[in-house]
Design a protein around this motif. Structure first.
Motif, mmCIF file in Angstrom:
data_model
loop_
_atom_site.group_PDB
_atom_site.id
_atom_site.type_symbol
_atom_site.label_atom_id
_atom_site.label_comp_id
_atom_site.label_asym_id
_atom_site.label_seq_id
_atom_site.Cartn_x
_atom_site.Cartn_y
_atom_site.Cartn_z
ATOM 1 N N UNK A 174 0.832 -1.201 0.000
ATOM 2 C CA UNK A 174 0.000 0.000 0.000
ATOM 3 C C UNK A 174 0.868 1.252 0.000
ATOM 4 N N UNK A 175 1.919 1.246 0.820
ATOM 5 C CA UNK A 175 2.838 2.379 0.860
ATOM 6 C C UNK A 175 3.523 2.616 -0.473
ATOM 7 N N UNK A 176 3.991 1.530 -1.112
ATOM 8 C CA UNK A 176 4.640 1.665 -2.419
ATOM 9 C C UNK A 176 3.695 2.334 -3.415
ATOM 10 N N UNK A 177 2.422 1.992 -3.342
ATOM 11 C CA UNK A 177 1.438 2.584 -4.244
ATOM 12 C C UNK A 177 1.129 4.044 -3.928
ATOM 13 N N UNK A 178 1.575 4.504 -2.774
ATOM 14 C CA UNK A 178 1.364 5.900 -2.390
ATOM 15 C C UNK A 178 2.625 6.748 -2.545
ATOM 16 N N UNK A 179 3.660 6.201 -3.174
ATOM 17 C CA UNK A 179 4.908 6.948 -3.332
ATOM 18 C C UNK A 179 4.685 8.198 -4.189
ATOM 19 N N UNK A 180 5.395 9.254 -3.804
ATOM 20 C CA UNK A 180 5.331 10.514 -4.535
ATOM 21 C C UNK A 180 6.708 10.775 -5.136
ATOM 22 N N UNK A 181 6.775 10.847 -6.431
ATOM 23 C CA UNK A 181 8.044 11.146 -7.100
ATOM 24 C C UNK A 181 8.309 12.640 -7.026
ATOM 25 N N UNK A 182 9.370 13.000 -6.317
ATOM 26 C CA UNK A 182 9.697 14.414 -6.199
ATOM 27 C C UNK A 182 11.207 14.592 -6.150
ATOM 28 N N UNK A 183 11.689 15.556 -6.897
ATOM 29 C CA UNK A 183 13.082 15.962 -6.871
ATOM 30 C C UNK A 183 13.127 17.336 -6.218
ATOM 31 N N UNK A 184 13.430 17.333 -4.921
ATOM 32 C CA UNK A 184 13.288 18.559 -4.141
ATOM 33 C C UNK A 184 14.114 19.697 -4.729
ATOM 34 N N UNK A 185 15.325 19.387 -5.189
ATOM 35 C CA UNK A 185 16.204 20.434 -5.695
ATOM 36 C C UNK A 185 16.139 20.579 -7.213
ATOM 37 N N UNK A 186 15.340 19.730 -7.856
ATOM 38 C CA UNK A 186 15.310 19.770 -9.301
ATOM 39 C C UNK A 186 14.615 20.981 -9.891
ATOM 40 N N UNK A 187 13.702 21.564 -9.131
ATOM 41 C CA UNK A 187 12.938 22.707 -9.626
ATOM 42 C C UNK A 187 12.595 23.591 -8.434
ATOM 43 N N UNK A 188 13.079 24.817 -8.446
ATOM 44 C CA UNK A 188 12.882 25.704 -7.300
ATOM 45 C C UNK A 188 11.411 25.945 -7.000
#
Length: 388
Positions: A300-314
């Motif tokens: 269930x957790x894997x299905x709730x993952x959020x792809x985010x690159x914190x520093x990739x885009x200000x």
């Protein structure tokens, strides 16, 4: 490369699966069977593997492991609103020696990691964490391990590896890939003062059972930074499991251990998850159900993952600078998920493990405490590990 070491799921489990309703998990899985062999793993994100190895259990008496009950219960559950495809690849049987089993497990996990498939490993004694760690040798030069356990499992590295001493081998044997080790739910009376002192000396993280039970959310940043998560069922209190599994009156309850598994699943870094020290018995339904639910919550957790690159885009983050004495702490908050990170600086003049600035997961409370002049303990330990 092929999965030469895997034995198919038993006919008894497959027969049970035939009578399940179409909506059940067992009907959604790709299953390794004697008749059809290893299933096609294209588009599979998570794979279940049993490992029937327990000879390095310090209490081993010739007891053999059988995972059929867990599979029957797990197959009978209903999936959530999931987008991941799942497979059950069957079991790795005991080799002629424990080292043979280790080799089979390490090889199998390496293949899955290269295919970007997350293995869920069912064991077996917890020393199986060691060959899983070694499977990362060609994958990543720096690994973080989280152990959900009442014990640190440090042991004496000079002795043969056992389920209560595998960490010593991980720390001292080359190649040295371990950056951080964290124990969640340790109980002081099960660990010597020397082990507690050594954990502190190595700047590893340790969270007591009461500390986690009082604020389960402190697990989230620890899991967010983990690659390998190893769960010892002895961390669960005796009232939650069947007779053969009982270990201690104190431990996590079912809700807590499932919440911890979900935090592990949500982490974008966690690429292998294992549940160990299973003791099957004739009246085993309660423990099997708990293990099945732990797996369910991880998925269930894997299905709730959020792809985010914190520093990739200000646009995607906010940056906060906090000055404490002579140290400048730099925090980041994701606008997408609301999660927090703190920067670990790159130190060019020391033989550091980090080759560039990196971000350490933290909590909003770490930021508010820093604003009051308190350096976050996680940052301090990561900084010190980077300099010795």
């Amino acid at each position: 490369m092929t999965f030469n070491f895997l034995s198919p799921v038993s006919e008894a489990v497959l027969t049970h699966n035939e009578v399940l309703v179409p909506q059940a998990l067992g009907k959604k899985l790709k299953i390794h069977s004697q008749q059809h062999g290893i299933p096609d793993l294209d588009n599979v994100q998570i794979a279940l593997i049993g490992v029937l190895e327990n000879r390095n259990d310090i209490n081993y008496t010739g007891f053999d492991i059988n995972l059929d009950t867990i599979r029957n219960v797990f197959y009978n559950l209903f999936p959530g609103n999931w987008h991941t495809n799942l497979a059950d690849l069957g079991d790795i049987l005991k080799g002629d020696s424990v080292e043979d089993t280790y080799f089979a497990l390490r090889t199998t996990i390496s293949i899955l990691l290269e295919k970007k498939i997350i293995p869920i490993v069912l064991g077996g004694s917890q020393d199986l964490t060691y060959p899983i760690y070694r499977a990362y040798d060609r994958i990543s030069p720096m690994i973080n391990v989280v152990n959900v356990d009442s014990n640190f499992d440090l042991g004496d590295s000079a002795l043969s590896i056992k389920n209560n001493s595998y960490l010593g081998k991980i720390i001292l044997e080359q190649p040295y890939n371990l950056f951080n080790y964290s124990t969640i739910g340790y109980q002081t009376y099960f660990n010597s003062q020397e082990e507690i002192d050594l954990m502190e000396k190595l700047y590893f993280e340790a969270y007591r059972l009461g500390e986690v039970s009082n604020a389960i959310n402190i697990v989230e940043p620890v899991m967010r930074d983990a690659h390998i998560v190893s769960v010892d069922l002895k961390a669960v209190k005796a009232s939650e499991v069947s007779k053969s599994q009982k270990y201690s009156p104190n431990g996590f309850d079912g809700k807590e251990i499932c919440a911890i598994a979900r935090y592990a699943g949500i982490s974008n870094k966690v690429s292998s998850f294992g549940i160990y020290e299973y003791q099957n018995s004739e009246e085993d339904h309660v423990t099997a159900m708990l293990v099945a639910q732990i797996m369910w919550y991880f998925i269930e957790g894997v299905n709730c993952r959020v792809n985010e690159n914190v520093l990739g885009d200000q646009i995607n983050y906010q940056k906060f600078n906090v000055l404490i004495d002579n140290d400048e702490l730099i925090f980041y908050k994701s606008n997408k998920s609301g999660r927090w990170w703190i920067e670990i600086p790159f130190l060019p003049d020391v033989n550091n493990k980090l080759k560039k600035h990196t971000l350490l997961p933290c909590t909003h409370e770490d930021y508010t405490e820093a604003m009051q002049g308190k350096i976050p303990e996680r940052w301090y330990k990561a900084y010190k590990k980077n300099t010795y």
